[in-house]
Design a protein around this motif. Structure first.
Motif, PDB file in Angstrom:
ATOM      1  N   GLN A  25       0.872  -1.171   0.000  1.00 36.82           N
ATOM      2  CA  GLN A  25       0.000   0.000   0.000  1.00 36.82           C
ATOM      3  C   GLN A  25       0.919   1.233   0.000  1.00 36.82           C
ATOM      4  O   GLN A  25       1.630   1.467   0.969  1.00 36.82           O
ATOM      5  CB  GLN A  25      -0.883  -0.005   1.254  1.00 36.82           C
ATOM      6  CG  GLN A  25      -1.795   1.174   1.387  1.00 36.82           C
ATOM      7  CD  GLN A  25      -2.994   1.093   0.462  1.00 36.82           C
ATOM      8  OE1 GLN A  25      -3.381   0.023   0.034  1.00 36.82           O
ATOM      9  NE2 GLN A  25      -3.575   2.229   0.160  1.00 36.82           N
ATOM     10  N   ASP A  27       1.185   5.426  -0.505  1.00 36.74           N
ATOM     11  CA  ASP A  27       0.440   6.687  -0.570  1.00 36.74           C
ATOM     12  C   ASP A  27       1.062   7.677  -1.549  1.00 36.74           C
ATOM     13  O   ASP A  27       0.360   8.434  -2.201  1.00 36.74           O
ATOM     14  CB  ASP A  27       0.361   7.340   0.812  1.00 36.74           C
ATOM     15  CG  ASP A  27      -0.442   6.503   1.792  1.00 36.74           C
ATOM     16  OD1 ASP A  27      -1.451   5.905   1.377  1.00 36.74           O
ATOM     17  OD2 ASP A  27      -0.045   6.442   2.967  1.00 36.74           O
ATOM     18  N   VAL A  28       2.384   7.682  -1.605  1.00 34.35           N
ATOM     19  CA  VAL A  28       3.091   8.638  -2.457  1.00 34.35           C
ATOM     20  C   VAL A  28       4.481   8.081  -2.748  1.00 34.35           C
ATOM     21  O   VAL A  28       5.050   7.349  -1.939  1.00 34.35           O
ATOM     22  CB  VAL A  28       3.183  10.033  -1.776  1.00 34.35           C
ATOM     23  CG1 VAL A  28       4.012   9.994  -0.508  1.00 34.35           C
ATOM     24  CG2 VAL A  28       3.698  11.090  -2.724  1.00 34.35           C
ATOM     25  N   SER A  58      -0.137   6.089  -7.695  1.00 29.80           N
ATOM     26  CA  SER A  58       0.393   6.915  -6.602  1.00 29.80           C
ATOM     27  C   SER A  58       0.928   8.235  -7.123  1.00 29.80           C
ATOM     28  O   SER A  58       1.540   8.286  -8.197  1.00 29.80           O
ATOM     29  CB  SER A  58       1.530   6.175  -5.890  1.00 29.80           C
ATOM     30  OG  SER A  58       1.092   4.934  -5.403  1.00 29.80           O
TER      31      SER A  58
END
Length: 150
Positions: A25, A27-28, A58
């Motif tokens: 996972q 996020d950025v 992302s």
């Protein structure tokens, strides 16, 4: 691998495959480097941000020394600029195609339904209005750039 792509773009492709394979996972994606030295290499990093939209879901941010760049996609964006890490300047640069409709809040010199394009207007050397939030609405991809404290 395709020699028409930069090493940075190829690296993002490899990274995204590894992220998917491991089920991570993310996020950025933050890239350190790519904005210093040769101008053609800096522009290649900007071009990679365009490729990134087709490579990874992302966001990809590029940071070097005291600068940060991020390619805003069409739509409305809310940026929090009250973390204490921001420097004094920021800018919005239309890359690839003119932006026909840009509206901002939270900047010293805001834009209202403004056209941004080379040879007409490019929003550089702007700063913040101390509200802590910048909103940007754009009809085309638009490069956000800002100073960061080192």
């Amino acid at each position: 691998m395709d020699q028409d792509l930069t090493d940075f773009t190829k690296c993002l492709q490899i990274l995204q495959k590894k992220i998917e394979k491991k089920g991570l996972q993310i996020d950025v994606i933050v890239t350190l480097g790519g904005l210093g030295g040769r101008f053609d290499q800096t522009m290649a990093s900007v071009e990679t941000l365009f490729h990134a939209t087709n490579i990874t879901p992302s966001p990809v941010i590029v940071i070097q020394e005291c600068s940060l760049i991020y390619l805003l996609q069409p739509g409305k964006h809310k940026l929090h600029v009250d973390t204490g890490l921001e420097g004094s300047w920021c800018g919005l640069i239309p890359i690839g195609t003119p932006c026909e409709n840009v509206t901002t809040t939270g900047l010293k010199w805001n834009l209202t339904n403004q056209v941004l394009k080379f040879g007409t207007l490019v929003s550089t050397s702007n700063t913040y209005d101390n509200s802590g939030t910048v909103t940007i609405e754009t009809d085309k991809p638009l490069l956000w750039t800002m100073a960061i404290k080192t």
